[in-house]
Write a protein that holds these residues in place. Structure first.
Motif, PDB file in Angstrom:
ATOM      1  N   SER A 200       0.813  -1.198   0.000  1.00  0.00           N
ATOM      2  CA  SER A 200       0.000   0.000   0.000  1.00  0.00           C
ATOM      3  C   SER A 200       0.855   1.259   0.000  1.00  0.00           C
ATOM      4  N   ARG A 201       0.204   2.404  -0.183  1.00  0.00           N
ATOM      5  CA  ARG A 201       0.925   3.671  -0.328  1.00  0.00           C
ATOM      6  C   ARG A 201       1.854   3.945   0.846  1.00  0.00           C
ATOM      7  N   GLY A 202       1.354   3.731   2.051  1.00  0.00           N
ATOM      8  CA  GLY A 202       2.163   4.010   3.233  1.00  0.00           C
ATOM      9  C   GLY A 202       3.003   2.839   3.700  1.00  0.00           C
ATOM     10  N   GLY A 203       2.774   1.673   3.108  1.00  0.00           N
ATOM     11  CA  GLY A 203       3.559   0.498   3.455  1.00  0.00           C
ATOM     12  C   GLY A 203       2.954  -0.362   4.550  1.00  0.00           C
ATOM     13  N   ALA A 204       1.781   0.017   5.052  1.00  0.00           N
ATOM     14  CA  ALA A 204       1.202  -0.719   6.179  1.00  0.00           C
ATOM     15  C   ALA A 204       0.613  -2.057   5.766  1.00  0.00           C
ATOM     16  N   SER A 205       0.198  -2.172   4.501  1.00  0.00           N
ATOM     17  CA  SER A 205      -0.457  -3.400   4.034  1.00  0.00           C
ATOM     18  C   SER A 205       0.332  -4.015   2.893  1.00  0.00           C
ATOM     19  N   THR A 206       0.498  -5.325   2.972  1.00  0.00           N
ATOM     20  CA  THR A 206       1.189  -6.063   1.914  1.00  0.00           C
ATOM     21  C   THR A 206       0.365  -7.276   1.498  1.00  0.00           C
ATOM     22  N   TYR A 207       0.551  -7.685   0.268  1.00  0.00           N
ATOM     23  CA  TYR A 207      -0.216  -8.788  -0.288  1.00  0.00           C
ATOM     24  C   TYR A 207       0.735  -9.641  -1.131  1.00  0.00           C
ATOM     25  N   TYR A 208       0.533 -10.952  -1.072  1.00  0.00           N
ATOM     26  CA  TYR A 208       1.428 -11.864  -1.773  1.00  0.00           C
ATOM     27  C   TYR A 208       0.653 -12.928  -2.535  1.00  0.00           C
ATOM     28  N   ALA A 209       1.211 -13.349  -3.641  1.00  0.00           N
ATOM     29  CA  ALA A 209       0.699 -14.525  -4.329  1.00  0.00           C
ATOM     30  C   ALA A 209       1.038 -15.745  -3.482  1.00  0.00           C
ATOM     31  N   ASP A 210       0.188 -16.746  -3.546  1.00  0.00           N
ATOM     32  CA  ASP A 210       0.410 -17.961  -2.752  1.00  0.00           C
ATOM     33  C   ASP A 210       1.766 -18.603  -3.061  1.00  0.00           C
ATOM     34  N   ALA A 211       2.197 -18.490  -4.308  1.00  0.00           N
ATOM     35  CA  ALA A 211       3.431 -19.149  -4.728  1.00  0.00           C
ATOM     36  C   ALA A 211       4.681 -18.580  -4.052  1.00  0.00           C
ATOM     37  N   VAL A 212       4.589 -17.355  -3.538  1.00  0.00           N
ATOM     38  CA  VAL A 212       5.772 -16.717  -2.950  1.00  0.00           C
ATOM     39  C   VAL A 212       5.592 -16.399  -1.472  1.00  0.00           C
ATOM     40  N   LYS A 213       4.417 -16.616  -0.952  1.00  0.00           N
ATOM     41  CA  LYS A 213       4.134 -16.278   0.444  1.00  0.00           C
ATOM     42  C   LYS A 213       5.083 -17.040   1.371  1.00  0.00           C
ATOM     43  N   GLY A 214       5.667 -16.307   2.300  1.00  0.00           N
ATOM     44  CA  GLY A 214       6.605 -16.921   3.230  1.00  0.00           C
ATOM     45  C   GLY A 214       8.046 -16.930   2.741  1.00  0.00           C
ATOM     46  N   ARG A 215       8.246 -16.652   1.454  1.00  0.00           N
ATOM     47  CA  ARG A 215       9.600 -16.612   0.894  1.00  0.00           C
ATOM     48  C   ARG A 215      10.004 -15.212   0.443  1.00  0.00           C
ATOM     49  N   PHE A 216       9.054 -14.450  -0.050  1.00  0.00           N
ATOM     50  CA  PHE A 216       9.329 -13.102  -0.570  1.00  0.00           C
ATOM     51  C   PHE A 216       8.774 -12.066   0.398  1.00  0.00           C
ATOM     52  N   THR A 217       9.450 -10.918   0.446  1.00  0.00           N
ATOM     53  CA  THR A 217       8.983  -9.801   1.269  1.00  0.00           C
ATOM     54  C   THR A 217       9.104  -8.505   0.480  1.00  0.00           C
ATOM     55  N   ILE A 218       7.998  -7.775   0.406  1.00  0.00           N
ATOM     56  CA  ILE A 218       7.999  -6.467  -0.242  1.00  0.00           C
ATOM     57  C   ILE A 218       8.063  -5.390   0.826  1.00  0.00           C
ATOM     58  N   SER A 219       8.807  -4.333   0.536  1.00  0.00           N
ATOM     59  CA  SER A 219       8.899  -3.199   1.452  1.00  0.00           C
ATOM     60  C   SER A 219       9.131  -1.941   0.628  1.00  0.00           C
ATOM     61  N   ARG A 220       8.970  -0.803   1.267  1.00  0.00           N
ATOM     62  CA  ARG A 220       9.185   0.462   0.558  1.00  0.00           C
ATOM     63  C   ARG A 220       9.755   1.500   1.501  1.00  0.00           C
ATOM     64  N   ASP A 221      10.457   2.456   0.920  1.00  0.00           N
ATOM     65  CA  ASP A 221      10.988   3.601   1.642  1.00  0.00           C
ATOM     66  C   ASP A 221      10.584   4.829   0.846  1.00  0.00           C
ATOM     67  N   ASN A 222       9.507   5.474   1.255  1.00  0.00           N
ATOM     68  CA  ASN A 222       8.984   6.604   0.484  1.00  0.00           C
ATOM     69  C   ASN A 222       9.928   7.801   0.501  1.00  0.00           C
ATOM     70  N   ALA A 223      10.716   7.936   1.548  1.00  0.00           N
ATOM     71  CA  ALA A 223      11.672   9.045   1.614  1.00  0.00           C
ATOM     72  C   ALA A 223      12.733   8.907   0.524  1.00  0.00           C
ATOM     73  N   LYS A 224      13.017   7.686   0.128  1.00  0.00           N
ATOM     74  CA  LYS A 224      14.029   7.429  -0.897  1.00  0.00           C
ATOM     75  C   LYS A 224      13.414   7.081  -2.253  1.00  0.00           C
ATOM     76  N   ASN A 225      12.091   7.076  -2.338  1.00  0.00           N
ATOM     77  CA  ASN A 225      11.393   6.680  -3.564  1.00  0.00           C
ATOM     78  C   ASN A 225      11.808   5.283  -4.022  1.00  0.00           C
ATOM     79  N   MET A 226      11.845   4.368  -3.080  1.00  0.00           N
ATOM     80  CA  MET A 226      12.309   3.013  -3.372  1.00  0.00           C
ATOM     81  C   MET A 226      11.289   1.984  -2.911  1.00  0.00           C
ATOM     82  N   VAL A 227      11.208   0.900  -3.660  1.00  0.00           N
ATOM     83  CA  VAL A 227      10.481  -0.285  -3.237  1.00  0.00           C
ATOM     84  C   VAL A 227      11.405  -1.469  -3.453  1.00  0.00           C
TER      85      VAL A 227
END
Length: 124
Positions: A52-79
């Motif tokens: 989500s925009r602020g990073g509070a909510s994340t969603y994963y496909a079943d195939a990657v759940k538990g192995r992949f992690t998404i994160s973001r740093d809005n101050a750096k314009n990075m995901v």
């Protein structure tokens, strides 16, 4: 308009890890939900994960759940996409995408901007 650029792809053995990065430029980065999608040869582009925009909510496909992690740093314009316990079936071009809507979507057609993609190859 948002410009996106992915980096961090490469060749890794099964069981290994990679961290993908996506840099955004242009409009206010925090105005966009961000997603990662992937496309393997001969297959359709598929949803991997989103944040989500602020990073509070994340969603994963079943195939990657538990192995992949998404994160973001809005101050750096990075995901970021941290990929652990990689499998040969994770081999694909990985794309970063931005969505102006207030909800987080899994449908690629709802995303407004895309990067050029970065190749991830997992050898067995």
């Amino acid at each position: 308009q948002v410009q996106l650029a992915e980096s961090g792809g490469g060749l890794v053995q099964a069981g290994g890890s990679l961290r993908l990065s996506c840099t955004g430029s242009g409009r206010t980065f925090s105005d966009y939900a961000m997603g990662w999608f992937r496309q393997a040869p001969g297959k359709e582009r598929e949803f991997v994960c989103a944040i989500s925009r602020g990073g509070a909510s994340t969603y994963y496909a079943d195939a990657v759940k538990g192995r992949f992690t998404i994160s973001r740093d809005n101050a750096k314009n990075m995901v970021y996409l941290q990929m652990n316990s990689l499998k040969p079936e994770d081999t694909a071009v990985y794309y970063c995408s931005a969505d102006r809507s207030a909800v987080v979507n899994r449908n690629a057609f709802l995303y407004d901007y895309w990067g050029q993609g970065t190749q991830v190859t997992v050898s067995s």
